[in-house]
Design an enzyme around this catalytic site. Structure first.
Site, short mmCIF file in Angstrom:
data_model
loop_
_atom_site.label_atom_id
_atom_site.label_comp_id
_atom_site.label_asym_id
_atom_site.label_seq_id
_atom_site.Cartn_x
_atom_site.Cartn_y
_atom_site.Cartn_z
N LYS A 86 0.65 -1.69 0.05
CA LYS A 86 0.11 -0.32 -0.19
C LYS A 86 1.19 1.23 -0.49
CE LYS A 86 -3.84 -2.66 2.14
NZ LYS A 86 -4.81 -2.08 2.68
N ASP A 123 -9.64 2.49 2.53
CA ASP A 123 -10.10 2.40 4.02
C ASP A 123 -11.38 3.09 5.01
OD1 ASP A 123 -8.63 -0.85 3.35
OD2 ASP A 123 -6.91 0.29 3.72
N GLU A 177 7.39 4.16 19.75
CA GLU A 177 7.89 5.39 18.78
C GLU A 177 7.33 4.81 17.28
OE1 GLU A 177 10.25 1.96 20.18
OE2 GLU A 177 9.27 3.76 21.83
N LYS A 178 6.55 4.13 17.28
CA LYS A 178 5.78 3.65 16.05
C LYS A 178 4.82 4.46 15.59
CE LYS A 178 6.11 -1.12 14.70
NZ LYS A 178 5.38 -1.94 14.46
N GLY A 275 -15.20 -6.28 12.02
CA GLY A 275 -14.02 -5.78 10.64
C GLY A 275 -15.28 -6.16 9.73
P1 ATR Z 1 0.28 -4.23 9.73
O1 ATR Z 1 -1.08 -3.59 9.66
O2 ATR Z 1 1.24 -2.94 9.08
O3 ATR Z 1 0.41 -5.08 8.54
P2 ATR Z 1 1.09 -5.07 12.05
O4 ATR Z 1 2.61 -5.25 12.33
O5 ATR Z 1 0.26 -6.20 11.98
O6 ATR Z 1 0.81 -3.68 11.25
O7 ATR Z 1 0.89 -4.66 13.15
C1 ATR Z 1 -0.35 -3.96 13.50
C2 ATR Z 1 -0.60 -3.76 14.44
O8 ATR Z 1 -0.81 -4.06 15.68
C3 ATR Z 1 0.26 -2.66 15.66
O9 ATR Z 1 -0.02 -1.44 16.07
C4 ATR Z 1 0.70 -3.32 16.52
O10 ATR Z 1 1.77 -3.35 17.55
P3 ATR Z 1 3.63 -2.77 17.51
O11 ATR Z 1 3.41 -0.68 16.63
O12 ATR Z 1 3.41 -2.31 19.29
O13 ATR Z 1 3.58 -3.80 16.80
C5 ATR Z 1 -0.10 -4.87 16.76
N1 ATR Z 1 0.36 -5.93 17.40
C6 ATR Z 1 0.77 -6.33 16.85
N2 ATR Z 1 0.60 -8.01 17.75
C7 ATR Z 1 0.91 -7.13 19.54
C8 ATR Z 1 0.74 -8.01 20.57
N3 ATR Z 1 0.80 -9.11 21.01
N4 ATR Z 1 -0.08 -7.06 21.86
C9 ATR Z 1 -0.22 -5.32 21.27
N5 ATR Z 1 -0.05 -5.33 20.01
C10 ATR Z 1 -0.12 -5.93 18.68
#
Ligand code: ATR
Length: 310
Positions: A86, A123, A177-178, A275
């Site tokens: 994306k 989205d 940080e993210k 969702g």
């Molecule tokens: P994307 O949607 O860009 O593929 P992802 O890496 O799948 O992103 O993560 C989606 C969200 O789930 C992120 O906010 C992630 O938190 P971090 O930024 O701290 O990695 C969150 N996430 C994934 N596993 C988690 C967990 N066990 N506890 C809390 N948050 C989690």
């Protein structure tokens, strides 16, 4: 294989061999075999009497622009973009819709008559429609907390909330940080001349901060955009006994249809939704861009429900 590779796309014959309808729409991603976009779109295309097939195409990182060109040359009229492309898709467009640029992500490509590509993100707007459908309220009127704002879905939804002028937007994430840099960008967007409202309405919080309970209590709509809940046995992404009956709880996960968060939130007396409505409305908006007409939402919902029934 239930998808094509980029090499196969160059062969229009391969693409349409033995098929009743020519490939006209596609989703690109990697992996892409699990994408439900064909099931989401095909029933709607059929019910609108479109001579069109919706296909999956696996594309490697770094090849998104090339994929767009090859797909256009092969007769594809519209493209959806899924993980992890994306962001790269933003760069691979000739024009990008301002909202999609703010989200830093494009999920819908529209070609003009010369093959020039415009990028959109459905989205965020799809989420706004989902909230109206599920809860009968407008996103713009709600105090929001996004649990997992650091992921792609979280960012798109957070940007939509800023564009809608929501009175409160709390970005919560495991890794602070993210979301720190995102907060700055969203504040800038919120300070732009076209938007009004309190300047301090956007804030961030770590999922491990004890003040999270208070932040949830101060919110009306709680949105989970973490991946926690996808696997059976996953916990709730935050202590769900903090949920109160006045809360609306939306989990971006739709399979399973009821995550632990949703089950427990319902037990607390809150209204809940999964969702599926986001998936459907973001897809419907893509189809509206391509066909320039209203599209049959129920055909799309049925297509997905048939695909995920156990
Ligand atoms: P994307 O949607 O860009 O593929 P992802 O890496 O799948 O992103 O993560 C989606 C969200 O789930 C992120 O906010 C992630 O938190 P971090 O930024 O701290 O990695 C969150 N996430 C994934 N596993 C988690 C967990 N066990 N506890 C809390 N948050 C989690």
């Amino acid at each position: 294989m239930n998808y094509f590779t980029l090499d196969q796309i160059s062969e229009v014959n391969t693409l349409n061999e033995g098929e009743e309808k020519p490939a006209r729409y596609a989703v690109i991603g990697k992996p892409v075999s699990h994408s439900l976009s064909p099931q989401l779109h095909q029933g709607a295309l059929d019910s609108l009497d479109q001579e069109a097939r919706y296909i999956r195409v696996e594309v490697e990182r770094g090849q998104v622009a090339e994929a767009f060109e090859k797909l256009y040359a092969a007769g594809i009229k519209g493209i959806n973009v899924t993980v992890p492309h994306k962001l790269e898709a933003v760069e691979a467009c000739h024009q990008v819709d301002p909202a999609a640029a703010s989200m830093g992500a494009v999920n819908t490509i529209v070609f003009d008559a010369q093959g020039q590509r415009s990028g959109f993100n459905t989205d965020g707007p799809g989420f706004a429609r989902a909230i109206r459908e599920e809860f009968g309220v407008d996103l713009k009127d709600l105090k929001i907390i996004i649990i997992g704002a650091g992921g792609g879905a979280g960012r798109a939804i957070a940007t939509q909330c800023v564009l809608e002028n929501c009175p409160q937007i709390i970005l919560a994430n495991r890794t602070l940080e993210k979301i720190d840099s995102m907060m700055g960008e969203l504040q800038q967007l919120s300070n732009s001349e076209t938007l009004e409202g309190p300047r301090d309405r956007i804030s961030t919080i770590s999922l491990s901060d004890p003040a999270l309970e208070e932040a949830i209590a101060a919110s009306e709509l709680i949105i989970n955009t973490t991946s926690v809940g996808l696997k059976s046995g996953d916990p709730s992404p935050f202590p769900s006994h903090w949920v109160e009956p006045y809360h609306l709880v939306y989990d971006s996960i739709y399979h399973p249809s009821r995550t632990r968060l949703l089950r427990e939130a319902e037990g607390q007396g809150a209204r809940i939704a999964n969702g599926l409505s986001l998936l459907i409305h973001q897809g419907a908006l893509s189809l509206e861009y391509w066909l320039n007409r209203e599209v049959p939402i129920e055909a799309m919902r049925q297509g997905v429900l048939d695909a995920i029934k156990d």
